[in-house]
Write a protein that holds these residues in place. Structure first.
Motif, PDB file in Angstrom:
ATOM      1  N   VAL A 167       6.259   3.055   6.602  1.00 30.64           N
ATOM      2  CA  VAL A 167       5.886   2.081   6.467  1.00 30.64           C
ATOM      3  C   VAL A 167       4.521   2.067   5.360  1.00 30.64           C
ATOM      4  O   VAL A 167       3.962   1.188   4.977  1.00 30.64           O
ATOM      5  CB  VAL A 167       5.634   1.413   7.593  1.00 30.64           C
ATOM      6  CG1 VAL A 167       3.934   0.374   7.582  1.00 30.64           C
ATOM      7  CG2 VAL A 167       6.847   1.106   8.225  1.00 30.64           C
ATOM      8  N   VAL A 168       3.760   3.020   5.909  1.00 29.84           N
ATOM      9  CA  VAL A 168       2.125   3.857   5.279  1.00 29.84           C
ATOM     10  C   VAL A 168       2.426   3.652   3.984  1.00 29.84           C
ATOM     11  O   VAL A 168       1.221   4.086   3.810  1.00 29.84           O
ATOM     12  CB  VAL A 168       1.860   5.375   6.058  1.00 29.84           C
ATOM     13  CG1 VAL A 168       0.725   6.036   5.901  1.00 29.84           C
ATOM     14  CG2 VAL A 168       1.677   5.143   7.887  1.00 29.84           C
ATOM     15  N   GLN A 169       3.039   4.751   3.807  1.00 32.71           N
ATOM     16  CA  GLN A 169       2.986   4.922   2.725  1.00 32.71           C
ATOM     17  C   GLN A 169       3.490   3.480   1.715  1.00 32.71           C
ATOM     18  O   GLN A 169       2.755   2.987   0.760  1.00 32.71           O
ATOM     19  CB  GLN A 169       4.800   5.087   1.819  1.00 32.71           C
ATOM     20  CG  GLN A 169       4.974   5.403  -0.086  1.00 32.71           C
ATOM     21  CD  GLN A 169       6.491   6.722   0.046  1.00 32.71           C
ATOM     22  OE1 GLN A 169       6.470   6.827   0.636  1.00 32.71           O
ATOM     23  NE2 GLN A 169       6.756   6.306  -0.963  1.00 32.71           N
ATOM     24  N   VAL A 170       4.362   1.853   1.819  1.00 28.95           N
ATOM     25  CA  VAL A 170       3.874   1.075   1.328  1.00 28.95           C
ATOM     26  C   VAL A 170       2.825   0.388   1.383  1.00 28.95           C
ATOM     27  O   VAL A 170       2.654  -0.843   0.322  1.00 28.95           O
ATOM     28  CB  VAL A 170       4.881   0.377   2.081  1.00 28.95           C
ATOM     29  CG1 VAL A 170       5.596  -1.499   1.113  1.00 28.95           C
ATOM     30  CG2 VAL A 170       6.609   0.965   1.634  1.00 28.95           C
ATOM     31  N   VAL A 171       2.696   0.745   2.767  1.00 29.34           N
ATOM     32  CA  VAL A 171       1.417  -0.333   3.263  1.00 29.34           C
ATOM     33  C   VAL A 171      -0.197  -0.100   1.861  1.00 29.34           C
ATOM     34  O   VAL A 171      -0.271  -0.545   1.690  1.00 29.34           O
ATOM     35  CB  VAL A 171       1.073   0.348   4.172  1.00 29.34           C
ATOM     36  CG1 VAL A 171      -0.743  -0.262   4.616  1.00 29.34           C
ATOM     37  CG2 VAL A 171       1.601  -1.271   5.356  1.00 29.34           C
ATOM     38  N   PHE A 172      -0.199   0.753   2.007  1.00 26.44           N
ATOM     39  CA  PHE A 172      -1.307   1.484   0.789  1.00 26.44           C
ATOM     40  C   PHE A 172      -0.712   1.735  -0.612  1.00 26.44           C
ATOM     41  O   PHE A 172      -1.693   1.358  -1.129  1.00 26.44           O
ATOM     42  CB  PHE A 172      -1.493   3.000   0.700  1.00 26.44           C
ATOM     43  CG  PHE A 172      -2.186   3.713   1.840  1.00 26.44           C
ATOM     44  CD1 PHE A 172      -3.961   4.220   2.143  1.00 26.44           C
ATOM     45  CD2 PHE A 172      -1.937   4.205   3.370  1.00 26.44           C
ATOM     46  CE1 PHE A 172      -4.808   4.395   3.001  1.00 26.44           C
ATOM     47  CE2 PHE A 172      -2.777   4.442   4.226  1.00 26.44           C
ATOM     48  CZ  PHE A 172      -4.072   4.632   4.207  1.00 26.44           C
ATOM     49  N   GLN A 173       0.601   1.113  -0.385  1.00 30.20           N
ATOM     50  CA  GLN A 173       0.556   1.019  -2.678  1.00 30.20           C
ATOM     51  C   GLN A 173       0.133  -0.568  -2.426  1.00 30.20           C
ATOM     52  O   GLN A 173      -0.340  -0.429  -3.539  1.00 30.20           O
ATOM     53  CB  GLN A 173       2.342   0.794  -2.135  1.00 30.20           C
ATOM     54  CG  GLN A 173       2.871   2.357  -2.350  1.00 30.20           C
ATOM     55  CD  GLN A 173       4.101   2.675  -2.695  1.00 30.20           C
ATOM     56  OE1 GLN A 173       4.890   1.063  -3.065  1.00 30.20           O
ATOM     57  NE2 GLN A 173       4.872   3.418  -2.881  1.00 30.20           N
ATOM     58  N   ASN A 174       0.874  -1.494  -1.593  1.00 25.24           N
ATOM     59  CA  ASN A 174       0.020  -2.592  -1.981  1.00 25.24           C
ATOM     60  C   ASN A 174      -1.310  -2.935  -1.109  1.00 25.24           C
ATOM     61  O   ASN A 174      -1.903  -3.957  -2.535  1.00 25.24           O
ATOM     62  CB  ASN A 174       1.287  -4.009  -0.508  1.00 25.24           C
ATOM     63  CG  ASN A 174       2.569  -2.944  -0.733  1.00 25.24           C
ATOM     64  OD1 ASN A 174       2.794  -3.516  -2.202  1.00 25.24           O
ATOM     65  ND2 ASN A 174       3.131  -3.839  -0.486  1.00 25.24           N
ATOM     66  N   ILE A 175      -1.924  -2.561  -0.696  1.00 27.66           N
ATOM     67  CA  ILE A 175      -3.725  -2.030  -0.685  1.00 27.66           C
ATOM     68  C   ILE A 175      -4.006  -1.822  -1.751  1.00 27.66           C
ATOM     69  O   ILE A 175      -4.861  -2.542  -2.513  1.00 27.66           O
ATOM     70  CB  ILE A 175      -3.925  -1.069   0.726  1.00 27.66           C
ATOM     71  CG1 ILE A 175      -3.361  -2.751   2.222  1.00 27.66           C
ATOM     72  CG2 ILE A 175      -5.407  -1.374   1.001  1.00 27.66           C
ATOM     73  CD1 ILE A 175      -3.769  -1.387   3.241  1.00 27.66           C
ATOM     74  N   THR A 176      -3.714  -0.754  -1.877  1.00 29.66           N
ATOM     75  CA  THR A 176      -4.223  -0.376  -2.962  1.00 29.66           C
ATOM     76  C   THR A 176      -4.264  -1.064  -4.699  1.00 29.66           C
ATOM     77  O   THR A 176      -4.897  -1.844  -4.759  1.00 29.66           O
ATOM     78  CB  THR A 176      -4.159   1.030  -4.042  1.00 29.66           C
ATOM     79  OG1 THR A 176      -4.218   2.262  -2.473  1.00 29.66           O
ATOM     80  CG2 THR A 176      -4.197   1.531  -5.211  1.00 29.66           C
ATOM     81  N   SER A 177      -2.760  -2.299  -5.126  1.00 26.77           N
ATOM     82  CA  SER A 177      -2.761  -2.482  -6.063  1.00 26.77           C
ATOM     83  C   SER A 177      -3.785  -4.187  -5.705  1.00 26.77           C
ATOM     84  O   SER A 177      -4.458  -4.678  -6.777  1.00 26.77           O
ATOM     85  CB  SER A 177      -0.865  -3.298  -5.953  1.00 26.77           C
ATOM     86  OG  SER A 177      -0.523  -1.971  -5.876  1.00 26.77           O
ATOM     87  N   ILE A 178      -4.090  -4.293  -5.097  1.00 28.79           N
ATOM     88  CA  ILE A 178      -4.964  -5.274  -4.436  1.00 28.79           C
ATOM     89  C   ILE A 178      -6.334  -5.253  -4.599  1.00 28.79           C
ATOM     90  O   ILE A 178      -7.251  -5.993  -4.828  1.00 28.79           O
ATOM     91  CB  ILE A 178      -4.448  -6.455  -3.548  1.00 28.79           C
ATOM     92  CG1 ILE A 178      -3.103  -7.299  -2.943  1.00 28.79           C
ATOM     93  CG2 ILE A 178      -5.151  -7.230  -2.663  1.00 28.79           C
ATOM     94  CD1 ILE A 178      -2.709  -7.766  -1.501  1.00 28.79           C
ATOM     95  N   ALA A 179      -6.755  -4.103  -3.871  1.00 25.21           N
ATOM     96  CA  ALA A 179      -7.693  -3.699  -3.652  1.00 25.21           C
ATOM     97  C   ALA A 179      -8.975  -3.138  -5.271  1.00 25.21           C
ATOM     98  O   ALA A 179      -9.901  -3.362  -5.133  1.00 25.21           O
ATOM     99  CB  ALA A 179      -7.871  -2.575  -2.152  1.00 25.21           C
ATOM    100  N   ALA A 180      -8.080  -2.478  -6.284  1.00 23.52           N
ATOM    101  CA  ALA A 180      -7.724  -2.001  -7.126  1.00 23.52           C
ATOM    102  C   ALA A 180      -8.862  -2.850  -7.963  1.00 23.52           C
ATOM    103  O   ALA A 180     -10.015  -2.416  -8.362  1.00 23.52           O
ATOM    104  CB  ALA A 180      -7.320  -1.170  -8.028  1.00 23.52           C
ATOM    105  N   PRO A 181      -7.702  -4.136  -8.382  1.00 25.80           N
ATOM    106  CA  PRO A 181      -9.095  -4.806  -9.749  1.00 25.80           C
ATOM    107  C   PRO A 181     -10.104  -6.120  -8.568  1.00 25.80           C
ATOM    108  O   PRO A 181     -10.742  -5.796  -9.342  1.00 25.80           O
ATOM    109  CB  PRO A 181      -7.661  -6.038  -9.171  1.00 25.80           C
ATOM    110  CG  PRO A 181      -7.119  -5.449  -9.618  1.00 25.80           C
ATOM    111  CD  PRO A 181      -6.905  -4.493  -8.394  1.00 25.80           C
ATOM    112  N   LEU A 182     -10.108  -5.707  -7.511  1.00 25.22           N
ATOM    113  CA  LEU A 182     -11.092  -6.324  -6.490  1.00 25.22           C
ATOM    114  C   LEU A 182     -12.497  -5.764  -6.663  1.00 25.22           C
ATOM    115  O   LEU A 182     -13.408  -6.466  -7.342  1.00 25.22           O
ATOM    116  CB  LEU A 182     -10.915  -7.082  -5.380  1.00 25.22           C
ATOM    117  CG  LEU A 182     -10.004  -8.002  -5.039  1.00 25.22           C
ATOM    118  CD1 LEU A 182      -9.107  -8.164  -3.720  1.00 25.22           C
ATOM    119  CD2 LEU A 182     -10.522  -9.533  -5.821  1.00 25.22           C
TER     120      LEU A 182
END
Length: 296
Positions: free
Chosen positions: A151-166
């Motif tokens: 779960v932690v792995q999936v959460v950080f993957q999705n957060i990174t995908s959203i936060a990096a462009p912003l």
């Protein structure tokens, strides 16, 4: 081919294993769960080292496009890497605990299936079913830690995908205003393109690290099993000439004098046993449960 070789190592050790060294049924889990995890993880090694090169190239392209602005996505991905490093450190321990519970359940299940007729005759079907259900529940409880790591792995993957462009656009806007640059369509498109090049290989590295750590844990389990002491032959036969003479003089087929037997070298079950079986006689070994009949 490598998968079959890996299965052969625990199997060969299991057929030559001392009865007091370890449970032979442990080889069943080693040849299935552990070998499968090792083969699946090793298949991702080539993707991992190639992904490291792709990440370096993508970060260089971001630096050429944004200057110091490449630090924004770099920090986001660095946070994901740190989180995955923590997960990688915990993954082998939790995986070994989980696999051990699987091994316990499969071993007991195999033993039950081998004695299913006797258990049914004794009316223990409900008791055995309850036992297996408790083992399965315990296995799921132990597996929760592995699932939380996922779960932690999936959460950080999705957060990174959203936060990096912003964060990249925010930093570029702030940095661009200080040097007189504006964010237009072409710049935004090039930034998003480079980020799309950076994200997949970095996620490949992040996903592969815990699996590789788990494979190392499986290697440790297999290594410990292969280092188990092998069966040794402690029985010693007297020379043929003297044995023949003794047997002919006493008309005995089997002669035991001051003999000791046991399953472990330092803990004999039968001690100082004297026994003579005449030739052609009928011998029946009787006694209470646990007195050493099977050992004899």
């Amino acid at each position: 081919c490598q998968h079959s070789r890996g299965i052969g190592l625990p199997y060969n050790e299991s057929v030559d294993l001392s009865i007091t060294a370890a449970q032979k049924k442990a080889a069943l889990t080693l040849m299935s769960t552990d070998i499968d995890r090792i083969t699946m993880s090793c298949a991702d090694v080539h993707h991992a080292w190639a992904a490291v090169i792709e990440v370096a190239v993508a970060l260089y392209l971001l630096y050429a496009q944004l200057g110091v602005g490449f630090l924004a996505p770099g920090l986001c991905f660095a946070c994901a890497v740190v989180a995955m490093a923590a997960c990688t450190r915990l993954y082998p321990r939790y995986q070994n605990a989980w696999v051990e519970t699987i091994q316990e359940r499969t071993s007991i299940t195999s033993t039950i299936l081998g004695s299913i007729r006797n258990l049914k005759l004794l009316g223990l079907s409900a008791v055995i079913g309850s036992l297996l259900q408790r083992l399965r529940i315990h296995e799921n409880v132990v597996a929760r830690k592995i699932r939380w790591i996922t779960v932690v792995q999936v959460v950080f993957q999705n957060i990174t995908s959203i936060a990096a462009p912003l964060t990249t656009f925010a930093l570029y806007l702030g940095w661009g205003q200080s040097i007189g640059k504006t964010l237009d369509v072409s710049v935004a498109f090039s930034i998003l393109s480079v980020l799309q090049l950076l994200e997949p290989p970095l996620m490949t590295v992040v996903q592969t690290l815990p699996h590789l750590a788990g494979a190392l844990g499986s290697f440790d389990r297999i290594d410990a099993f292969l280092r188990s002491p092998s069966r040794q032959e402690y029985r010693q036969l007297a020379p043929i000439t003297s044995t023949t003479a003794t047997l002919e003089g006493t008309n005995a087929t089997v002669v035991l004098e001051n003999a000791s037997f046991g399953w472990a070298e330092d803990s004999p079950v039968l001690c100082n046993l004297h026994l003579r079986i005449p030739r052609g006689s009928l011998v029946i070994v009787v006694g209470p449960t646990g007195c050493g009949k099977s050992t004899l």
